[in-house]
Design a protein around this motif. Structure first.
Motif, mmCIF file in Angstrom:
data_model
loop_
_atom_site.group_PDB
_atom_site.id
_atom_site.type_symbol
_atom_site.label_atom_id
_atom_site.label_comp_id
_atom_site.label_asym_id
_atom_site.label_seq_id
_atom_site.Cartn_x
_atom_site.Cartn_y
_atom_site.Cartn_z
ATOM 1 N N ILE B 261 5.478 4.482 -11.743
ATOM 2 C CA ILE B 261 5.329 5.413 -10.610
ATOM 3 C C ILE B 261 4.398 4.805 -9.555
ATOM 4 C CG2 ILE B 261 4.395 7.664 -9.902
ATOM 5 C CD1 ILE B 261 5.352 8.754 -12.613
ATOM 6 N N VAL B 262 3.282 4.227 -10.010
ATOM 7 C CA VAL B 262 2.336 3.624 -9.067
ATOM 8 C C VAL B 262 2.985 2.433 -8.349
ATOM 9 C CG1 VAL B 262 0.086 2.506 -8.828
ATOM 10 C CG2 VAL B 262 0.340 4.430 -10.378
ATOM 11 N N ALA B 263 3.773 1.636 -9.070
ATOM 12 C CA ALA B 263 4.472 0.502 -8.446
ATOM 13 C C ALA B 263 5.416 0.997 -7.344
ATOM 14 C CB ALA B 263 5.242 -0.286 -9.502
ATOM 15 N N VAL B 264 6.121 2.096 -7.609
ATOM 16 C CA VAL B 264 7.027 2.669 -6.590
ATOM 17 C C VAL B 264 6.203 3.175 -5.394
ATOM 18 C CG1 VAL B 264 8.773 4.445 -6.120
ATOM 19 C CG2 VAL B 264 8.776 3.269 -8.307
ATOM 20 N N ASP B 265 5.033 3.769 -5.678
ATOM 21 C CA ASP B 265 4.136 4.230 -4.603
ATOM 22 C C ASP B 265 3.697 3.054 -3.728
ATOM 23 O OD1 ASP B 265 3.750 7.037 -4.572
ATOM 24 O OD2 ASP B 265 2.681 6.927 -6.468
ATOM 25 N N ILE B 266 3.391 1.915 -4.368
ATOM 26 C CA ILE B 266 2.967 0.718 -3.622
ATOM 27 C C ILE B 266 4.120 0.233 -2.737
ATOM 28 C CG2 ILE B 266 2.262 -1.712 -3.852
ATOM 29 C CD1 ILE B 266 0.857 -0.859 -6.511
ATOM 30 N N ALA B 267 5.322 0.196 -3.315
ATOM 31 C CA ALA B 267 6.508 -0.212 -2.540
ATOM 32 C C ALA B 267 6.700 0.727 -1.345
ATOM 33 C CB ALA B 267 7.741 -0.211 -3.436
ATOM 34 N N GLY B 268 6.499 2.026 -1.587
ATOM 35 C CA GLY B 268 6.618 3.029 -0.513
ATOM 36 C C GLY B 268 5.603 2.772 0.592
ATOM 37 N N PHE B 269 4.382 2.387 0.187
ATOM 38 C CA PHE B 269 3.332 2.101 1.175
ATOM 39 C C PHE B 269 3.748 0.944 2.089
ATOM 40 C CE2 PHE B 269 -0.439 -0.425 2.331
ATOM 41 C CZ PHE B 269 -1.095 0.491 3.137
ATOM 42 N N PHE B 270 4.274 -0.140 1.490
ATOM 43 C CA PHE B 270 4.691 -1.298 2.301
ATOM 44 C C PHE B 270 5.868 -0.939 3.204
ATOM 45 C CE2 PHE B 270 2.364 -3.786 -0.986
ATOM 46 C CZ PHE B 270 1.445 -4.356 -0.114
ATOM 47 N N LEU B 271 6.768 -0.119 2.671
ATOM 48 C CA LEU B 271 7.935 0.320 3.452
ATOM 49 C C LEU B 271 7.491 1.117 4.678
ATOM 50 C CD1 LEU B 271 11.070 0.124 2.900
ATOM 51 C CD2 LEU B 271 10.922 2.496 2.173
ATOM 52 N N PHE B 272 6.573 2.058 4.465
ATOM 53 C CA PHE B 272 6.086 2.896 5.569
ATOM 54 C C PHE B 272 5.206 2.095 6.529
ATOM 55 C CE2 PHE B 272 7.979 6.286 3.350
ATOM 56 C CZ PHE B 272 8.081 7.357 4.224
ATOM 57 N N SER B 273 4.493 1.088 6.008
ATOM 58 C CA SER B 273 3.695 0.222 6.882
ATOM 59 C C SER B 273 4.622 -0.518 7.836
ATOM 60 C CB SER B 273 2.887 -0.784 6.060
ATOM 61 O OG SER B 273 1.947 -0.102 5.289
ATOM 62 N N ALA B 274 5.733 -1.039 7.297
ATOM 63 C CA ALA B 274 6.713 -1.757 8.115
ATOM 64 C C ALA B 274 7.345 -0.805 9.136
ATOM 65 C CB ALA B 274 7.784 -2.367 7.218
ATOM 66 N N ALA B 275 7.645 0.414 8.677
ATOM 67 C CA ALA B 275 8.251 1.409 9.576
ATOM 68 C C ALA B 275 7.280 1.771 10.705
ATOM 69 C CB ALA B 275 8.639 2.656 8.792
ATOM 70 N N GLY B 276 5.988 1.906 10.358
ATOM 71 C CA GLY B 276 4.964 2.228 11.355
ATOM 72 C C GLY B 276 4.831 1.131 12.383
ATOM 73 N N LEU B 277 4.849 -0.115 11.904
ATOM 74 C CA LEU B 277 4.761 -1.292 12.788
ATOM 75 C C LEU B 277 5.955 -1.312 13.748
ATOM 76 C CD1 LEU B 277 2.571 -3.552 12.642
ATOM 77 C CD2 LEU B 277 4.339 -4.985 11.584
ATOM 78 N N PHE B 278 7.118 -1.058 13.184
ATOM 79 C CA PHE B 278 8.364 -1.064 13.973
ATOM 80 C C PHE B 278 8.334 0.028 15.053
ATOM 81 C CE2 PHE B 278 12.761 0.463 14.556
ATOM 82 C CZ PHE B 278 13.325 -0.698 15.066
ATOM 83 N N THR B 279 7.945 1.252 14.668
ATOM 84 C CA THR B 279 7.954 2.355 15.641
ATOM 85 C C THR B 279 6.911 2.131 16.750
ATOM 86 O OG1 THR B 279 6.586 3.577 14.085
ATOM 87 C CG2 THR B 279 8.871 4.227 14.197
ATOM 88 N N ARG B 280 5.758 1.534 16.391
ATOM 89 C CA ARG B 280 4.733 1.246 17.415
ATOM 90 C C ARG B 280 5.232 0.201 18.404
ATOM 91 N NH1 ARG B 280 1.115 2.058 13.286
ATOM 92 N NH2 ARG B 280 0.953 -0.131 12.744
ATOM 93 N N ARG B 281 5.956 -0.824 17.896
ATOM 94 C CA ARG B 281 6.482 -1.879 18.773
ATOM 95 C C ARG B 281 7.539 -1.308 19.720
ATOM 96 N NH1 ARG B 281 6.589 -7.544 15.722
ATOM 97 N NH2 ARG B 281 4.348 -7.795 15.675
ATOM 98 N N VAL B 282 8.384 -0.430 19.146
ATOM 99 C CA VAL B 282 9.454 0.172 19.957
ATOM 100 C C VAL B 282 8.836 1.066 21.034
ATOM 101 C CG1 VAL B 282 11.364 1.855 19.887
ATOM 102 C CG2 VAL B 282 11.223 0.046 18.168
ATOM 103 N N ALA B 283 7.797 1.847 20.618
ATOM 104 C CA ALA B 283 7.157 2.775 21.568
ATOM 105 C C ALA B 283 6.333 2.044 22.630
ATOM 106 C CB ALA B 283 6.261 3.743 20.814
ATOM 107 N N GLY B 284 5.688 0.953 22.238
ATOM 108 C CA GLY B 284 4.774 0.310 23.177
ATOM 109 C C GLY B 284 5.271 -1.023 23.657
#
Lengths: 140, 284
Positions: B261-284
Motif C-alpha cells: 500500500i505504501v509503495a502504491v502511495d509513493i507511486a501516486g506521489f510521483f504521478l501527482f508531482s508530474a501532473a502538478g509540474l505539467f499543469t504549472r507549465r501549461v498554465a504559466g
C-alpha cells in the motif's frame, strides 16, 4: 443538513462494503468447503490463522491446503506428529496445521496438497485440532 | 491475466479478504482526512510517534492477555496524542524532541515487554506483523471490522461537523483564538481523532508505516490542488484508491499488504508531482 447527509452516506458506504461478509462463499466442487490451495501464500496463511483462532466454527469442514510437510517427535505423547506448514512469501509468518494420514508420509520439506476434515483430539490433558486426511498429493 | 483474475475471484470468496478491503478503504479514508491538517500544522511525524506508542501498548495488552487489545491501546494512544498536541507548545520538552522521545521510548519498551512476557513461539513473526502489518489486516475478526466501522464513522462525523473550525485552527491558531474559536478544544478533538486513526491504521500497514498513510495522500494532492477543500477531497480519493490497489496487488503478487500500500502511495506521489509540474507549465 448537508453534513448529516454526508455522514449517512459514509455509514451506507461502510455497510455496502461489508454486505455478504458473513458467508463463507460457495462450496467448491469436490466436496471441499475451504480450498486454500488456490490462494496466494499471504491469503492462505491468513486464512489458516483464522481457522485456528476460531477452530470451533470450522470443525467438521473439509479443507484443502497446500504447504510444506514437516514431522516432529513429541516426548509427551511418544508419537511422531505430522504438519503442513503455510507461510507468507517473505517467510515473516508461518503457521502449521497437524494432520493424520493412513497412507505413507512424504519426505521432509516436500510440498504437498492435503484434503481432510478438521477435527479435535485429546492428548496429555489438552484439546488439539488436526486435519483427518482423505487425500494427500506430493508435488514433484 | 486470467490467472490473476481467477486468483482475485477465489480470494474474495473468503470473508477475511472482504473484511480487509472494507477496513483498508475506511482506514485510508480516515487517515487522509486528517492528513492534510497534520501536514499543514507541521505535525507529519506525529503519526509515527503515536504508532510507536500504540505498538508499546499492544505489547503490554498482549502481556496481560487482554481479549481485545484496542481497549488498552486506544486510551494510551489518545493520552499521548493529547500530551503531544496540546502541551507541545508550552512544555519544557518541545514538539519534535517530545515526539522522538515518546516514539523510541515506546518502541523499546514494547519490544522489551514482548521479549520478556510473550510465550509465542514465533516472536519475530509477531513483531514483524505488528511493525509492518504484514498480514494483520487479513486476520481481522467481525468484531474488529465493526469496531473499525464505528470509529471511522466517528472520525468522518467529527471532521464534517467541525470542518470550519479545523480549517481555522489549521491555518492560523492565534487568529482563530483571537476571533473567538476555542482553539485548545479543537486541538484536543484533533488529538483524539488522530489517535483513533493511528490505532485503526496500525492493522493496515503496521506501526512503522502509519505515517505514510497520513502524509503521502495529502502531499500528492498538494502537488496539483491549492485550496484546502480540493486538497482534502482529492487526498481522500488518492488514499482510498491507493489502499484498494495495494491490497489487490498484495493478494495477486503475494507481497506484504502494508508495504505494498505504501509503495502504491509513493507511486501516486510521483504521478501527482508530474501532473502538478505539467499543469504549472501549461498554465504559466
Amino acid at each position: 443538513m448537508k453534513r448529516i447527509l454526508s455522514v449517512l452516506v459514509a455509514i451506507c458506504l461502510a455497510g455496502s462494503l461489508l454486505s455478504g461478509c458473513s458467508g463463507q462463499g460457495k462450496k467448491p466442487a469436490g466436496g471441499v468447503d475451504l480450498d486454500l490451495s488456490i490462494l496466494g501464500s499471504v491469503v492462505a496463511y491468513s486464512q489458516l490463522v483464522t481457522i485456528l483462532q476460531n477452530s470451533d466454527d470450522y470443525l467438521g469442514k473439509t479443507i484443502k491446503i497446500k504447504g510444506q510437510y514437516y514431522s516432529t517427535y513429541f516426548e509427551q505423547t511418544g508419537l511422531i506428529h505430522h504438519f503442513v506448514m503455510v507461510g507468507d512469501e517473505a517467510s515473516c509468518c508461518q503457521q502449521g496445521l497437524e494432520f493424520i494420514w493412513k497412507g505413507g508420509y512424504p519426505e521432509e520439506e516436500q510440498t504437498i496438497d492435503i484434503t481432510g476434515v478438521l477435527e479435535t483430539y485429546e492428548a496429555i490433558g489438552n484439546i488439539y485440532v488436526r486435519l483427518a486426511l482423505t487425500e494427500l498429493t506430493v508435488h514433484s | 491475466m486470467t490467472e490473476m483474475l481467477d486468483k482475485l475471484a477465489a480470494s474474495f470468496q473468503f470473508p477475511i479478504v472482504r473484511y480487509a478491503m472494507a477496513v483498508g478503504v475506511l482506514t485510508a479514508l480516515c487517515s487522509s482526512l486528517l492528513g492534510v491538517t497534520l501536514v499543514l500544522k507541521r505535525f507529519s511525524f506525529i503519526g509515527d510517534g503515536l504508532a510507536h506508542v500504540a505498538f508499546g501498548a499492544t505489547a503490554i495488552a498482549t502481556a496481560v492477555k487482554l481479549s481485545n487489545n484496542v481497549f488498552l491501546v486506544l486510551p494510551i494512544t489518545i493520552l499521548c496524542a493529547i500530551l503531544l498536541l496540546r502541551t507541545g507548545q508550552n512544555a519544557k520538552i518541545k514538539g519534535d524532541a517530545a515526539i522522538a522521545m515518546i516514539s523510541v521510548g515506546a518502541l523499546a519498551i514494547g519490544y522489551l515487554v514482548m521479549n520478556i512476557f510473550s510465550k509465542a513461539s514465533n516472536l519475530a513473526g509477531d513483531v514483524c506483523a505488528t511493525l509492518f502489518g504484514s498480514v494483520s489486516i487479513l486476520t481481522l475478526s467481525t468484531t474488529d471490522v465493526w469496531l473499525c466501522i464505528g470509529l471511522s464513522v466517528l472520525v468522518v462525523a467529527v471532521f464534517l461537523l467541525f470542518y470550519h473550525k479545523i480549517f481555522a485552527v489549521t491555518f492560523d491558531e492565534d487568529f482563530a483564538t483571537a476571533t473567538g474559536t476555542r482553539a485548545k478544544l479543537y486541538n484536543l478533538i484533533l488529538a483524539v481523532v488522530i489517535a483513533v486513526i493511528i490505532v485503526l491504521a496500525m492493522n493496515l500497514v503496521g506501526s512503522l508505516l502509519v505515517s505514510a498513510l497520513v502524509v503521502f495522500p495529502a502531499l500528492s494532492a498538494m502537488r496539483v490542488f491549492k485550496n484546502f477543500k480540493a486538497v482534502t477531497i482529492s487526498s481522500v480519493i488518492i488514499s482510498v484508491v491507493c489502499a484498494a490497489f495495494g491490497i489487490l496487488i498484495s493478494i495477486v503478487a503475494d507481497t506484504p499488504v502494508g508495504a505494498t500500500i505504501v509503495a502504491v502511495d509513493i507511486a501516486g506521489f510521483f504521478l501527482f508531482s508530474a501532473a502538478g509540474l505539467f499543469t504549472r507549465r501549461v498554465a504559466g
